[in-house]
Design an enzyme around this catalytic site. Structure first.
Site, mmCIF file in Angstrom:
data_model
loop_
_atom_site.group_PDB
_atom_site.id
_atom_site.type_symbol
_atom_site.label_atom_id
_atom_site.label_comp_id
_atom_site.label_asym_id
_atom_site.label_seq_id
_atom_site.Cartn_x
_atom_site.Cartn_y
_atom_site.Cartn_z
ATOM 1 N N LYS A 196 0.838 -1.206 0.000
ATOM 2 C CA LYS A 196 0.000 0.000 0.000
ATOM 3 C C LYS A 196 0.871 1.254 0.000
ATOM 4 C CE LYS A 196 -3.068 0.735 3.461
ATOM 5 N NZ LYS A 196 -3.019 2.074 4.098
ATOM 6 N N SER A 197 1.859 1.310 0.889
ATOM 7 C CA SER A 197 2.715 2.501 0.962
ATOM 8 C C SER A 197 3.416 2.760 -0.372
ATOM 9 C CB SER A 197 3.787 2.302 2.037
ATOM 10 O OG SER A 197 3.194 2.276 3.310
ATOM 11 N N GLY B 260 -5.170 7.970 5.434
ATOM 12 C CA GLY B 260 -4.254 8.932 6.043
ATOM 13 C C GLY B 260 -3.033 9.178 5.172
ATOM 14 N N ARG C 62 -8.674 11.973 12.712
ATOM 15 C CA ARG C 62 -7.225 11.750 12.890
ATOM 16 C C ARG C 62 -6.438 13.062 12.873
ATOM 17 N NH1 ARG C 62 -5.321 6.890 9.236
ATOM 18 N NH2 ARG C 62 -3.488 7.160 10.572
ATOM 19 N N GLN D 74 4.711 9.286 7.294
ATOM 20 C CA GLN D 74 3.798 10.174 6.565
ATOM 21 C C GLN D 74 4.215 11.622 6.734
ATOM 22 O OE1 GLN D 74 -0.144 9.117 7.882
ATOM 23 N NE2 GLN D 74 -0.142 7.201 6.745
ATOM 24 N N ASP E 180 2.020 -1.192 11.825
ATOM 25 C CA ASP E 180 0.688 -1.603 11.368
ATOM 26 C C ASP E 180 0.363 -3.064 11.711
ATOM 27 O OD1 ASP E 180 0.219 0.921 10.326
ATOM 28 O OD2 ASP E 180 0.979 0.388 8.343
ATOM 29 N N LYS F 141 -4.479 5.750 14.789
ATOM 30 C CA LYS F 141 -4.570 5.108 13.473
ATOM 31 C C LYS F 141 -6.034 5.145 13.013
ATOM 32 C CE LYS F 141 -0.206 4.174 13.022
ATOM 33 N NZ LYS F 141 0.578 4.937 12.035
ATOM 34 N N ARG G 231 -7.596 -3.101 9.576
ATOM 35 C CA ARG G 231 -6.702 -4.038 10.276
ATOM 36 C C ARG G 231 -7.362 -4.658 11.508
ATOM 37 N NH1 ARG G 231 -2.610 -3.729 6.883
ATOM 38 N NH2 ARG G 231 -2.010 -1.666 6.160
HETATM 39 C C1 S3P Z 1 2.535 4.878 6.236
HETATM 40 C C2 S3P Z 1 3.100 5.230 7.427
HETATM 41 C C3 S3P Z 1 2.577 4.792 8.734
HETATM 42 C C4 S3P Z 1 1.629 3.615 8.604
HETATM 43 C C5 S3P Z 1 0.651 3.806 7.487
HETATM 44 C C6 S3P Z 1 1.359 3.998 6.160
HETATM 45 C C7 S3P Z 1 3.129 5.386 4.985
HETATM 46 O O1 S3P Z 1 1.869 5.869 9.321
HETATM 47 O O2 S3P Z 1 0.940 3.401 9.817
HETATM 48 O O3 S3P Z 1 -0.189 2.680 7.384
HETATM 49 O O4 S3P Z 1 2.804 4.865 3.893
HETATM 50 O O5 S3P Z 1 3.950 6.307 5.060
HETATM 51 P P1 S3P Z 1 2.614 6.985 10.229
HETATM 52 O O6 S3P Z 1 3.567 7.701 9.365
HETATM 53 O O7 S3P Z 1 1.514 7.855 10.747
HETATM 54 O O8 S3P Z 1 3.289 6.213 11.321
#
Ligand code: S3P
Length: 438
Positions: free
Chosen positions: A22-23, A95, A123, A170, A320, A347, A398
Site C-alpha cells: 500500500k505505501s 491517512g 485523525r 507520513q 501496522d 490510526k 486491520r
Molecule cells: C505509512 C506510514 C505509517 C503507517 C501507514 C502507512 C506510509 O503511518 O501506519 O499505514 O505509507 O507512510 P505513520 O507515518 O503515521 O506512522
C-alpha cells in the site's frame, strides 16, 4: 455495513500471493504523476485507499489509466505544474493519501480541500500542518486540527530543516514532497527510522536526495525544484497484508503455507523478527530485490508460540502489524507485553482500545495500558469466539482482518459487524483465506 462470521478453519496450505504494498503503491502513483513523461506501474494495490490517491492525482492533471490487473500507465504533469483541483479531494479512509498530498500541494500555487470518512476526519493533521505552515502554506482545518481542511500552497515555498517530533513516515514524506517544488534544500531529521519508501523511490525517479547521519539521527536532504524522470515501478507484495497469513499459518495446527513475493524492507519487517522470537517457523526463500526493495517468499509452518516482552525499539518497523500480533499473543503460551505504542491510538481507530475490547469479547485475557497491551495467551487452545455482540471493526481494516484471523483459531467463530473496511487495503483478503484453507 456488511457483517461476516469467520469460522474456524483447517490448516493453511499451498502458495498465495498478497496484493501490492500500500505505501509503495501510493508513492508510485504520486511520483509517476509528478514525472515528465510516461511511467508504468505493475503490481499496484487496487484498494480504495490507493484509488483515492489516483483520483486526486488525476485532479492535479496527471493522466492515469488501468491497463489490466495491477498494471497502470501514468503520464505525469511535472513538478511545479499541478493543476488547481476542481472538486474537494475525497480521501476516504486514507491517512497516507491525505498527509502526503498535503505536502505536495503545500509548495504549489494551488489550493485544495481535503475530506474523508468519519475515521479519517478524527485523525490528527496538526503533525503535517505545523511543518507545512513553516514552509509557507496556509491551512484552515476543522477544530482540533482535523479534516475537512483547506490548504493553500505557497509558491515559492520556504525550505526548512524539520526534526520529526513523532516517528512518522507520513510526516517525513509530506515535508520531502513539499521540498520537491521548494527552492534550495529541505531537510528532515529522523531520530527514529521509519519506512523509507519515499527516499528509495524518489531517487529512482531522479530526485537529488541524500541520506546521511548526524549524532545518531538520520538526516534526509532533498534538492528542490526537481525534475522527475519517468520510471517503471514493480510493487512488491505488502508485508502488512502478508502479516495476517503469517499469523494464521502460525496458529492453525497443521499449516504449511507459502506467501509469495513479500516485501521485506528492514523498516517494515519487524513482525517477522518478533514472531520468530515467539517461536514461529518462518523460512525466507529466494531473497531478491524488486524495484529497489528487498523481497522473499515466506514459508510459514504451524508452531507453538510463546509470549515475550516486545522491544519498543522495533515498534516503527511493525507499526501496522500490532493488531494481528495481539492475536498471535492471545494464542501463545504465557504473557506478551507491549509498550511504546501510543501512535496506535491515532490510526484508523484507537487500535489499543479496539483490540483490547475485541479480544476480550472473544474470550482472550487482555489488559490495556496507556501505551500498550498485556496479553495472557491460551497456550494454543482455541479462543471461545464471539457469543453475543459482534466485534466492532470501527472503520479500521486491520481490526477487521486481525479478528477474522482470531476467528480461525476459535471454537465458535468470530462475527465482525462490518468487513467493508477491508477493501481499503486488501480487497482479496476473504477469498485468499478460502484459497489457503481449501
Ligand atoms: C505509512 C506510514 C505509517 C503507517 C501507514 C502507512 C506510509 O503511518 O501506519 O499505514 O505509507 O507512510 P505513520 O507515518 O503515521 O506512522
Amino acid at each position: 455495513m456488511t457483517s461476516h462470521r469467520f469460522l474456524p478453519m483447517g490448516p493453511m496450505k499451498g502458495a498465495i500471493r498478497v496484493p501490492g504494498d500500500k505505501s509503495i503503491s501510493h508513492r508510485a502513483l504520486m511520483f509517476a504523476g509528478l514525472a515528465m513523461g510516461r511511467s508504468r506501474i505493475s503490481g499496484l494495490l487496487e484498494g480504495e485507499d490507493v484509488l483515492a490517491t489516483a483520483a486526486a492525482m488525476r485532479q492535479f492533471g496527471a493522466q492515469i489509466a488501468r491497463e489490466g490487473d495491477g498494471n497502470w500507465v501514468v503520464d505525469g504533469v511535472g513538478v511545479g505544474s499541478l493543476l488547481q483541483p476542481r472538486q474537494a479531494l475525497e480521501m476516504g479512509n486514507s491517512g497516507t493519501s491525505t498527509r502526503l498530498l498535503m505536502g505536495l500541494v503545500a509548495s504549489h500555487a494551488i489550493s485544495a480541500t481535503f475530506v474523508g470518512d468519519a475515521s479519517l476526519s478524527g485523525r490528527p493533521m496538526k503533525r503535517v500542518i505545523d511543518p507545512l505552515s513553516h514552509m509557507g502554506a496556509s491551512i484552515e482545518a476543522s477544530s482540533g486540527g482535523t479534516l475537512p481542511l483547506m490548504l493553500r500552497g505557497a509558491s515559492p515555498a520556504v525550505p526548512i530543516t524539520y526534526r520529526l517530533p513523532v516517528a512518522s513516515a507520513q510526516v517525513k514524506s509530506a515535508v520531502l514532497l513539499a521540498g520537491l517544488n521548494t527552492p534550495g534544500i529541505t531537510r528532515v531529521i529522523e531520530p527514529v527510522p521509519t519506512r523509507d519508501h519515499t527516499e528509495r523511490m524518489l531517487k529512482g525517479f531522479g530526485a537529488r536526495l541524500e541520506v546521511g547521519e548526524e549524532n545518531g539521527e538520520t538526516v534526509i536532504a532533498i534538492h528542490g525544484e526537481a525534475d522527475l524522470k519517468p520510471m517503471d515501478v514493480t510493487v512488491p507484495g505488502d508485508p502488512s497484508s502478508a502479516a495476517f497469513f503469517m499469523v494464521a499459518a502460525s496458529i492453525v495446527p497443521g499449516s504449511d503455507l507459502t506467501i509469495l513475493n513479500v516485501g521485506l524492507n528492514p523498516t517494515r519487517a519487524g513482525l517477522l523478527a518478533v514472531l520468530r522470537q515467539m517461536g514461529a517457523d518462518i523460512e525466507e526463500i529466494s531473497p531478491r530485490e524488486i524495484g529497489g526493495e528487498p523481497v522473499a517468499d515466506l514459508r510459514v509452518r504451524h508452531a507453538p508460540l510463546t509470549g515475550i516482552a516486545v522491544d519498543p525499539a522495533i515498534v516503527p518497523a511493525m507499526i501496522d502489524e500490532f493488531p494481528v500480533l495481539f492475536v498471535a499473543a492471545a494464542l501463545a503460551s504465557g504473557t506478551t507485553r507491549t509498550s511504546g505504542l501510543e501512535e496506535l491510538r491515532v490510526k484508523e481507530s484507537d487500535r489499543l482500545a479496539a483490540m483490547a475490547a475485541a479480544l476480550a469479547s472473544v474470550g482472550a485475557q487482555v489488559e490495556e495500558h496507556e501505551d500498550g497491551l498485556t496479553i495472557h495467551g491460551t497456550g494454543g487452545e482455541p479462543l471461545r469466539g464471539s457469543t453475543e455482540a459482534a466485534v466492532r471493526s470501527l472503520l479500521d481494516h486491520r481490526i477487521a482482518m486481525s479478528m477474522a484471523i482470531a476467528g480461525l483459531a476459535s471454537t465458535g467463530g468470530v462475527e465482525i459487524d462490518d468487513i467493508a473496511p477491508i477493501a481499503t487495503s486488501f480487497p482479496t483478503f476473504t477469498s485468499l483465506l478460502g484459497e489457503a484453507s481449501a
